[in-house]
Design an enzyme around this catalytic site. Structure first.
Site, PDB file in Angstrom:
ATOM      1  N   TRP A  98      -5.675 -11.139 -25.253  1.00  0.00           N
ATOM      2  CA  TRP A  98      -6.477 -12.364 -25.157  1.00  0.00           C
ATOM      3  C   TRP A  98      -7.546 -12.163 -24.086  1.00  0.00           C
ATOM      4  O   TRP A  98      -7.379 -11.318 -23.193  1.00  0.00           O
ATOM      5  CB  TRP A  98      -5.594 -13.571 -24.853  1.00  0.00           C
ATOM      6  N   GLU A 141      -4.244 -15.028  -7.743  1.00  0.00           N
ATOM      7  CA  GLU A 141      -4.653 -14.093  -8.800  1.00  0.00           C
ATOM      8  C   GLU A 141      -5.986 -13.422  -8.456  1.00  0.00           C
ATOM      9  O   GLU A 141      -6.189 -12.239  -8.739  1.00  0.00           O
ATOM     10  CB  GLU A 141      -4.786 -14.817 -10.144  1.00  0.00           C
ATOM     11  N   GLU A 179      -4.374  -8.054 -15.388  1.00  0.00           N
ATOM     12  CA  GLU A 179      -4.253  -9.125 -14.390  1.00  0.00           C
ATOM     13  C   GLU A 179      -5.608  -9.790 -14.114  1.00  0.00           C
ATOM     14  O   GLU A 179      -5.674 -10.983 -13.824  1.00  0.00           O
ATOM     15  CB  GLU A 179      -3.698  -8.563 -13.081  1.00  0.00           C
ATOM     16  N   HIS A 182      -6.385 -13.114 -15.483  1.00  0.00           N
ATOM     17  CA  HIS A 182      -5.688 -14.326 -15.016  1.00  0.00           C
ATOM     18  C   HIS A 182      -6.569 -15.150 -14.078  1.00  0.00           C
ATOM     19  O   HIS A 182      -6.745 -16.357 -14.261  1.00  0.00           O
ATOM     20  CB  HIS A 182      -4.371 -13.954 -14.309  1.00  0.00           C
ATOM     21  N   GLU A 232       6.314 -10.242 -10.003  1.00  0.00           N
ATOM     22  CA  GLU A 232       5.959 -10.565 -11.385  1.00  0.00           C
ATOM     23  C   GLU A 232       6.845 -11.706 -11.889  1.00  0.00           C
ATOM     24  O   GLU A 232       6.381 -12.596 -12.588  1.00  0.00           O
ATOM     25  CB  GLU A 232       6.118  -9.343 -12.294  1.00  0.00           C
ATOM     26  N   THR A 235       5.611 -14.961 -10.304  1.00  0.00           N
ATOM     27  CA  THR A 235       4.410 -15.515 -10.941  1.00  0.00           C
ATOM     28  C   THR A 235       4.723 -16.009 -12.355  1.00  0.00           C
ATOM     29  O   THR A 235       4.156 -17.003 -12.810  1.00  0.00           O
ATOM     30  CB  THR A 235       3.251 -14.492 -10.986  1.00  0.00           C
ATOM     31  N   ASP A 264       2.135 -12.828 -19.846  1.00  0.00           N
ATOM     32  CA  ASP A 264       1.703 -11.524 -19.308  1.00  0.00           C
ATOM     33  C   ASP A 264       2.596 -11.110 -18.134  1.00  0.00           C
ATOM     34  O   ASP A 264       3.006  -9.950 -18.028  1.00  0.00           O
ATOM     35  CB  ASP A 264       0.271 -11.613 -18.740  1.00  0.00           C
ATOM     36  N   GLU A 265       2.846 -12.065 -17.255  1.00  0.00           N
ATOM     37  CA  GLU A 265       3.649 -11.758 -16.050  1.00  0.00           C
ATOM     38  C   GLU A 265       5.042 -11.286 -16.462  1.00  0.00           C
ATOM     39  O   GLU A 265       5.611 -10.382 -15.852  1.00  0.00           O
ATOM     40  CB  GLU A 265       3.767 -12.982 -15.132  1.00  0.00           C
ATOM     41  N   HIS A 268       4.898  -7.735 -17.522  1.00  0.00           N
ATOM     42  CA  HIS A 268       4.782  -6.866 -16.337  1.00  0.00           C
ATOM     43  C   HIS A 268       6.116  -6.769 -15.599  1.00  0.00           C
ATOM     44  O   HIS A 268       6.483  -5.707 -15.118  1.00  0.00           O
ATOM     45  CB  HIS A 268       3.706  -7.412 -15.384  1.00  0.00           C
TER      46      HIS A 268
END
Ligand SMILES: [Fe+2]
Ligand SMILES: [Fe+2]
Length: 399
Positions: A98, A141, A179, A182, A232, A235, A264-265, A268
């Site tokens: 995205w 971020e 990242e 974000h 991670e 977050t 996403d976090e 990760h």
């Protein structure tokens, strides 16, 4: 707690909420190698006219460097093939990722102004305290250069050239690139919504990147990957909670934004916890000792040196609001630790050295001790003060 050693930087809120670094100073002995350097900034006046061109970091510990024995670098070299097969698979190809634009009004479209108006209408329903937390998350971020720097301090896995082809370096660059979206997305949303003082926020980001961070990972990839595993997940939890609250306030687009970042976090977290899982397999004593060391020092949040030019305790104040809203709390800190103990099957480790067993016992018994101390602190907590936040034009919030 480290900050309590210096009266200049203790805020009243710190006694009430301490999620970033829960009050576990009594739980374990601080390593004698560590003590506080003096606090370099101690007043809370506006510093716009300060003669000093740069603000020094607010507080840093005595810097321990290269604590991993050099022979252990071989462990990471020997993990190259493994990392390629097991870690790089957790990156998403750019074409499948995205981008911030997918969630924002399209400035090239005729409907742009109307979409912005709608966004601003929806954002009107959201309270100020939510925005303070969202801004704090966004600022965190946006200090991404600091985190890439931190990863590149780690012996044996750093990107030696800036375009190194080791799987560790490929991961770090691609992780950074993922990242980077974000902060971009949250920044653009906050800009468009019209609810926050963008200039103050931008100053905060500039100060924070200038200050860096002090995670006490000592160029040591054991400590570094334990730290990133923890972060991670922290977050993931925090963005997940801002998503949930946005939904409760009826702003579904923002809920989708925060939820997408949270996922996403999570990905990760999977990669970093897998690295540490592998280290447990190869070197259980070294890894469990590193885990205990990191937890004794406490996991400081990446944006703990945050400053906006006005509030000397900005991070503590932001943290207090995040705690009150349930976005990230002391309970989350204990939960993350407990999760990691389970994820790495620390309780089941056998055949450890005496030191390893001590470290194992320390981390396995720590979560309930943190919870007990936190409950006691909550019981003693008095009503929080009300203070202005420059991010919301000095409107005041209760901590
Ligand atoms: Fe992130
Ligand atoms: Fe992340």
């Amino acid at each position: 707690m480290a900050l309590k050693l210096n009266p200049h930087v203790v805020s009243p809120s710190r006694k009430l909420t301490s999620f970033a670094m829960p009050p576990v100073a009594n739980v374990g002995l601080r390593s004698p190698r560590f003590f506080m350097a003096s606090t370099l900034r101690s007043d809370s006046r506006e510093v716009g006219n300060s003669k000093k061109p740069f603000m020094p970091p607010r507080e840093v510990h005595v810097q321990v460097t290269h604590s991993m024995p050099p022979q252990k670098i071989e462990i990471f070299k020997s993990m190259d093939n493994w990392a390629e097969k097991n870690i790089l698979v957790h990156l998403k190809p750019v074409e499948k990722c995205w981008q911030a634009q997918d969630f924002l009004p399209d400035p090239a479209s005729d409907g742009f102004e109307e979409q912005v108006r709608e966004l601003r209408e929806r954002a009107k329903e959201i309270p100020d305290d939510y925005f303070v937390v969202l801004v704090g998350d966004m600022v965190t971020e946006e200090a991404l250069p600091t985190y890439q720097t931190m990863l590149n301090t780690l012996d044996g896995v750093r990107d030696e050239t800036g375009a190194s082809l080791t799987p560790w370096a490929i991961w770090t660059r691609a992780w950074t690139a993922e990242e980077n979206r974000h902060g971009d997305l949250l920044n653009k949303y906050l800009y468009l919504c019209g609810r926050v003082d963008m200039r103050q926020i931008e100053k905060t980001i500039q100060y924070l990147i200038g200050s860096g961070m002090d995670p006490r990972t000592e160029n040591n990839p054991y400590l570094g990957f334990i730290y990133t595993s923890f972060q991670e997940r922290a977050t993931f939890i925090s963005h997940g909670n801002t998503a949930r609250l946005a939904k409760e306030h009826g702003e579904m687009k923002l809920a989708q934004i925060c939820g997408t970042i949270a996922s996403d976090e999570k990905r990760h977290e999977t990669a970093y916890t897998k690295i540490v899982e592998k280290l447990f397999e190869i070197d259980p004593n070294g890894t469990v000792s590193a885990f205990a060391d990191m937890m004794r020092k406490k996991i400081s949040m990446p944006a703990h040196l945050m400053f906006d030019g006005r509030d000397d305790n900005l991070f503590e104040h932001f943290s207090a609001v995040a705690q009150r809203l349930g976005v990230y709390t002391a309970k989350d800190y204990a939960d993350i630790l407990e999760f990691l103990v389970g994820r790495w099957k620390v309780e089941e480790l056998t055949g450890l050295s005496a030191e390893g067993r001590k470290a194992q016992d320390y981390v396995c018994t720590l979560p309930p001790r943190i919870r007990r101390l936190e409950e006691r602190a909550q019981g003693r907590a008095k009503e929080g003060p009300t203070i202005p936040f420059s991010w919301i034009f000095d409107r005041k919030l209760k901590l």
